[in-house]
Design an enzyme around this catalytic site. Structure first.
Site, short mmCIF file in Angstrom:
data_model
loop_
_atom_site.label_atom_id
_atom_site.label_comp_id
_atom_site.label_asym_id
_atom_site.label_seq_id
_atom_site.Cartn_x
_atom_site.Cartn_y
_atom_site.Cartn_z
N GLU A 32 -29.59 41.75 20.25
CA GLU A 32 -29.79 41.55 21.73
C GLU A 32 -28.86 40.46 22.64
O GLU A 32 -28.21 39.60 22.15
CB GLU A 32 -31.53 40.74 21.59
CG GLU A 32 -32.19 41.31 22.94
CD GLU A 32 -33.41 41.01 23.14
OE1 GLU A 32 -34.22 41.51 22.89
OE2 GLU A 32 -34.07 39.36 22.82
N ARG B 135 -52.76 37.10 19.96
CA ARG B 135 -53.28 36.15 19.02
C ARG B 135 -53.68 35.05 20.30
O ARG B 135 -53.17 35.57 21.11
CB ARG B 135 -52.62 35.77 17.97
CG ARG B 135 -51.46 34.89 17.36
CD ARG B 135 -51.09 33.80 16.65
NE ARG B 135 -49.32 34.05 17.12
CZ ARG B 135 -49.10 33.35 17.74
NH1 ARG B 135 -49.43 31.85 18.67
NH2 ARG B 135 -47.63 33.00 17.49
#
Length: 445
Positions: free
Chosen positions: A200, A293
């Site tokens: 990336e 989460r």
């Protein structure tokens, strides 16, 4: 509402979940390792079950032992906190297959977001900005080199299955990429059982900004506010603040809209965080990952919104409406969180030991979420986080002033700790000006 809750975690996050559960009249059940038998979260639970020895693989990641504890105690639901089993899709699915409520997103959403390449592709298809990078794993170093040539050096070499700042390296040229590719792939195979590697674009100067989302029981996805997380060491956060001093109202609207799209793309339910990289030079931001989460830094969002995110999680898992009006969210003031770790404040190396003195600061706008107390021991078996020092002020300057006083009033004797680093940071001109990036800690060192 859920009437009994097993907390499948330890330390400050277990203690924090137990606190909300008991306030709501929910029976709170702790699981613990042999090493944690006398820890505050165990003593504060309504019931506690030892699930194995100190090694997390034999205790806090021991799915069979945790499920057995849930059944033996009559728990109705399991809250995984963060870390350990919180983003384990197989465990989430098994919990529900055993007739228990999973306080978190669906196993399918965890799976979809757990692989960085798959997540990138899903987000791009949903219209969420993503940084230039590979759409498929770079299966060989030659494929990685080809991708890097197209993207342009420097590039970030990332473990597709990684998280929490682990499995990442920067390559500035071909020789560096050859070296880092093999290192990252080997690390990913050992740590995650998956050696897939993503290439990336690397931004030499970048800010780390994330958005808290809640997928409500009625199917809506709500974006609360953004958090600034750019004070990091080894790609891991040390300080977070909300709102971000880098985000204008117009940019905030774009961040929140993108976060809602991200959640909707996977039918998200419960609490989650959409993490992004912000290029301060251009105002462009790019999707980094979604943490499926509750985040370590959730308290700063709670303080500026006046919410209890654990309560919201439990309400969503119970099929109930939130405590707030999703169409009329407001924010008040500024909040800062400092992660108090058992580590050397210069090199940030772990420094476990017995706590002989533990005196927490108090005062208006000061909150401490701690996992330890006097006469407890920080062992080398777990993460070095001992406590989170959180302050809420009328504005950023007020929050910084409260943070300075709170750091000065926090006394820990025994294990090494990073309080001296925070005292230094809170006097640093770059931090005080708000125009900092993820390189600020390295520049201080």
């Amino acid at each position: 509402m859920i009437e009994s809750l097993l907390v499948a975690n330890r330390g400050e996050i277990a203690r924090r979940i137990i606190r909300t559960a008991k306030r709501l009249g929910i029976r709170a059940i702790a699981v613990h390792s042999e090493a944690d038998a006398g820890m505050p979260f165990v003593l504060e639970a309504d019931e506690a079950v030892c699930v194995g020895p100190a090694n997390p693989a034999q205790s806090y990641r021991n799915t069979e032992a945790i499920l057995a504890a849930a059944k033996s105690t009559g728990a109705r639901a399991i809250h995984p906190g963060y870390g350990f089993l919180s983003e384990n899709a197989d465990f989430a699915r098994t919990v529900e297959e055993n007739g228990l409520i999973w306080v978190g997103p669906s196993a399918d959403a965890i799976t979809a977001m757990g692989d960085k390449i798959n997540a990138r592709n899903l987000m791009a298809a949903a219209g969420v900005p993503v940084a230039p990078g590979t759409q498929d794993p770079a299966a060989t170093v030659e494929a990685a080199l080809e991708a890097a040539t197209t993207i342009g050096f420097p590039v970030m070499v990332k473990a597709a299955a990684g998280g929490g700042g682990m499995g990442m390296a920067v390559a500035n040229d071909e020789a560096g990429l050859r070296t880092e590719y093999e290192k990252v792939r080997g690390f990913a195979e050992r740590m995650f059982g998956d050696g897939s590697v993503l290439i990336e674009r690397y931004f030499p100067r970048v800010r780390h900004v994330e958005v808290q989302i809640l997928g409500l029981a009625d199917g809506r996805v709500v974006a609360l506010s953004e958090r600034e997380c750019s004070v990091q060491r080894r790609n891991q956060k040390l300080v977070e603040e909300a709102p971000s001093p880098a985000v204008s109202p117009e940019l905030r609207a774009r961040f929140l809209a993108a976060a809602v799209k991200a959640g909707e793309a996977v039918g998200y339910r419960n609490a989650g965080t959409v993490e992004c990289l912000l290029d301060p030079a251009t105002g462009e931001f790019f999707f980094l990952e979604m943490n499926t989460r509750l985040q370590v830094e959730h308290p700063i969002t709670e303080l500026i919104h006046g919410l209890d995110l654990v309560e919201e999680q439990l309400r969503i898992a119970s099929g109930e409406a939130p405590t707030f009006d999703p169409d009329a969210l407001t924010t008040t003031g500024h909040a800062i969180e400092l992660r108090i770790n058992a580590e050397d404040p210069k090199r940030f190396l772990p420094g476990p030991g017995k706590v002989t003195t533990w005196v927490e600061p108090t005062g208006d706008g000061v909150r401490v979420d701690s996992g330890y107390a006097a006469d407890t021991t920080v062992t080398p078996f777990y993460d070095s986080l001992m406590a989170k020092l959180i302050v809420h002020g009328t504005d950023r300057a007020d929050a910084i002033a409260k943070a300075r006083a709170a750091v000065a009033g926090f006394e820990i004797v025994g294990p090494k700790n990073n309080l001296p680093f925070f005292a230094e940071l809170l006097e640093n001109d770059e931090f005080l000006g708000g125009d900092y990036d993820t390189g600020i800690v390295s520049r201080m060192r």
